[in-house]
Write a protein that holds these residues in place. Structure first.
Motif: not given
Lengths: 188, 397
Positions: A103, A112-114, A172
């Motif tokens: 990342r 990256y997106w939770p 993530a």
């Protein structure tokens, strides 16, 4: 008009600098301003989607349908993968072929997106950039499924709907921590 | 050095903006005849900036930056306030404007602009800073380019707590969603505590209605917090018992700290910058008044220290009154430059005891993957023997 500000300039601040307001002791219980909101007007604006699925509409979509829509309505700005292109595209790359990709090299949804619900919320509210708000809910479900599949998070057959989307675990998510800075000398 | 109009014109003529200046000011104006022998224009409906002044924001595709080095005092002229928006500036008719407050409240309500203006009003001076406010790529950067995404205004509006009291926020509500009415339909989740502390719903800026670029007709204002949370063109607030995890609080406005990603990083840590002398100025040996601004999202600035020997020793600068809570604060330091090459720098200290860190201190705290947001390291300027001032870039990756 200015009295609130004058008071603020002379008031005491606690360590967290809370602004002490004008005395509200003799305020009425209500100022009688504004009007009650109707259910219809709330429903019209209330488009947000939470990670627990609250706000997701009826409808469904899958990656195969989503790919066709993506190529027609999104690829021109976002490209078809994480590969660097010859020309600079207007929108960021959305997919890595592996959700575990570094990342620090390229932040994408997969690495990256939770929360997967954020894809639905964001795409529905503001994409395509040049025609925001034109996608149907089924199209947004399909696009969400396609992006998740292209990021190696769900299979091509998995159907995305109000029940399944909140259950998708994003790689993530475990990295996210709330801010731990606080008032005081420490650099964090 | 920063004196009259003629000097300013010469300084700018020498700079890279030189060509623009000449084009902007007609020859006849620059070489105006004796002003004591001709009658000037009559009183007008609206004032103008002098034709000799060419102070502008520096634009990119996604933002425009305040010319910090060209400003005096601490109020940013409204047309020079920095801009950052995600889908352009919307046109909103104030007569059709409505703010909806709903969710975990006893009475979901709609307020018109006229309603908002009838509530008890408050004015407050504070800064607004984008948390992405950091550039350090090369020596030839101006204060505007390094950190021009900070500006200061006097804001007027109603305390958000006044409106929350009106709709009856339920005790279990811990967050609220703020949503804008632009084409990005910008959204951020905000802890309810900020509403009880000092959040405002504002409709005026520096004595007039808020400028369209700043959220006309109504924006949220969260003093001291990263600018993105002060949602512009505000159309809706929804009370909730959890955050919404919008794109701007997950994909953006988060940053690597060691092996984790820091989220909901709201307060802007203390920072300062010397705006004179700075690139691209050239100074002469002798007395120099070092000038700049300092600010902190955690409270008041209590001290600014200056080093003129590359950080070996530090002396206190004079702070300009008024020193306000969460506000740009002016500082000055009188210095006699002996003509040797040196580095000058400033560091801000706020009322919580926090001292603006060096880049190395930030690396130590956050690791080498840090960056993107909430970067507030000490900014150093190198003064060369010939008097040329250059920014000192520092690498950390």
């Amino acid at each position: 008009m200015l009295y609130g500000y004058m008071l603020c300039m002379s008031c005491k601040h606690n360590s967290n600098s809370t602004m002490v307001l004008q005395d509200t002791a003799n305020w009425p219980a209500t100022f009688g301003l504004g009007r009650p909101a109707t259910q219809a007007e709330i429903a019209k604006l209330d488009i947000d989607v939470r990670p627990d699925g609250k706000g997701l509409p009826p409808g469904a979509g899958d990656a195969i349908t989503g790919k066709t829509i993506y190529m027609a309505k999104c690829a021109a700005c976002h490209g078809t993968g994480a590969e660097p292109m010859d020309v600079k595209l207007p929108g960021p790359a959305l997919m890595n072929d592996s959700a575990g990709a570094d990342r620090n090299k390229l932040k994408t949804i997969g690495n990256y997106w939770p929360y997967a619900t954020t894809i639905f919320d964001y795409v529905r509210r503001t994409m395509p950039y040049n025609a925001p708000g034109t996608l149907t809910d089924n199209e947004v479900y399909s696009l969400t499924a396609y992006i998740l599949h292209a990021s190696n998070i769900i299979t091509a057959q998995t159907v995305m709907n109000a029940a399944s989307l909140p259950k998708v675990t994003m790689p993530a998510k475990k990295l996210f921590v709330p801010d731990n800075r606080h008032a005081g000398p420490e650099v964090r | 050095m920063l004196g009259g109009a003629a000097t300013a014109a010469v300084m700018l003529f020498k700079s890279s903006y030189g060509k623009m200046i000449q084009a902007a000011i007609p020859e006849s104006v620059l070489q105006s005849a004796d002003p004591t022998k001709t009658i000037g224009p009559p009183p007008g409906e609206i004032g103008t900036r002098s034709a000799f002044e060419h102070v502008v924001k520096k634009t990119s595709d996604i933002s425009s930056r305040t010319p910090l080095q060209d400003l005096y005092g601490v109020i940013t002229p409204s047309d020079l306030h920095y801009e950052r928006h995600h889908a352009g500036v919307p046109v909103i008719d104030p007569h059709k404007y409505e703010l909806l407050i709903h969710g975990m409240v006893n009475k979901p309500m709609v307020f018109t602009l006229a309603d908002l203006k009838r509530f008890p009003s408050v004015s407050r001076i504070c800064f607004l800073e984008c948390s992405g406010n950091f550039r350090n790529s090369k020596e030839t950067l101006t204060p505007q380019e390094i950190c021009g995404l900070t500006s200061q205004s006097e804001w007027t509006g109603v305390m958000l707590s006044t409106l929350f009291r009106e709709v009856g926020v339920q005790p279990k509500a811990s967050w609220f969603l703020a949503e804008g009415g632009d084409a990005a339909i910008m959204t951020r989740s905000i802890p309810v505590k900020k509403a009880w502390d000092d959040a405002m719903i504002v409709y005026a800026q520096n004595g007039e209605a808020i400028r369209p670029e700043q959220g006309y007709p109504v924006r949220l204002l969260l003093p001291g917090w990263e600018g993105n949370t002060s949602v512009k063109w505000l159309r809706r607030l929804e009370l909730s018992d959890q955050p919404y995890m919008t794109r701007e609080e997950t994909s953006k406005y988060t940053y690597a700290v060691k092996d984790s990603i820091r989220q909901f990083s709201f307060e802007m840590d203390a920072r300062s910058i010397i705006t004179f002398p700075a690139f691209p100025q050239q100074v002469a040996k002798g007395w120099i008044e070092i000038r700049g601004i300092a600010w902190s999202g955690w409270g008041k600035i209590v001290k600014v220290e200056i080093s003129t020997d590359a950080g070996k020793t530090w002396q206190a600068a004079r702070l300009q009154e008024p020193v306000l809570d969460k506000a740009h604060t002016g500082f000055r330091y009188l210095w006699q430059w002996n003509g040797d090459t040196t580095e000058i720098m400033s560091r801000a200290i706020d009322e919580t005891g926090y001292t603006q860190p060096t880049l190395q201190q930030l690396v130590n705290a956050r690791g080498t993957d840090m960056g993107g947001y909430h970067m507030n390291p000490i900014t150093a300027w190198v003064i060369q023997r010939d008097g040329k001032v250059l920014f000192k870039p520092e690498k950390w990756k």
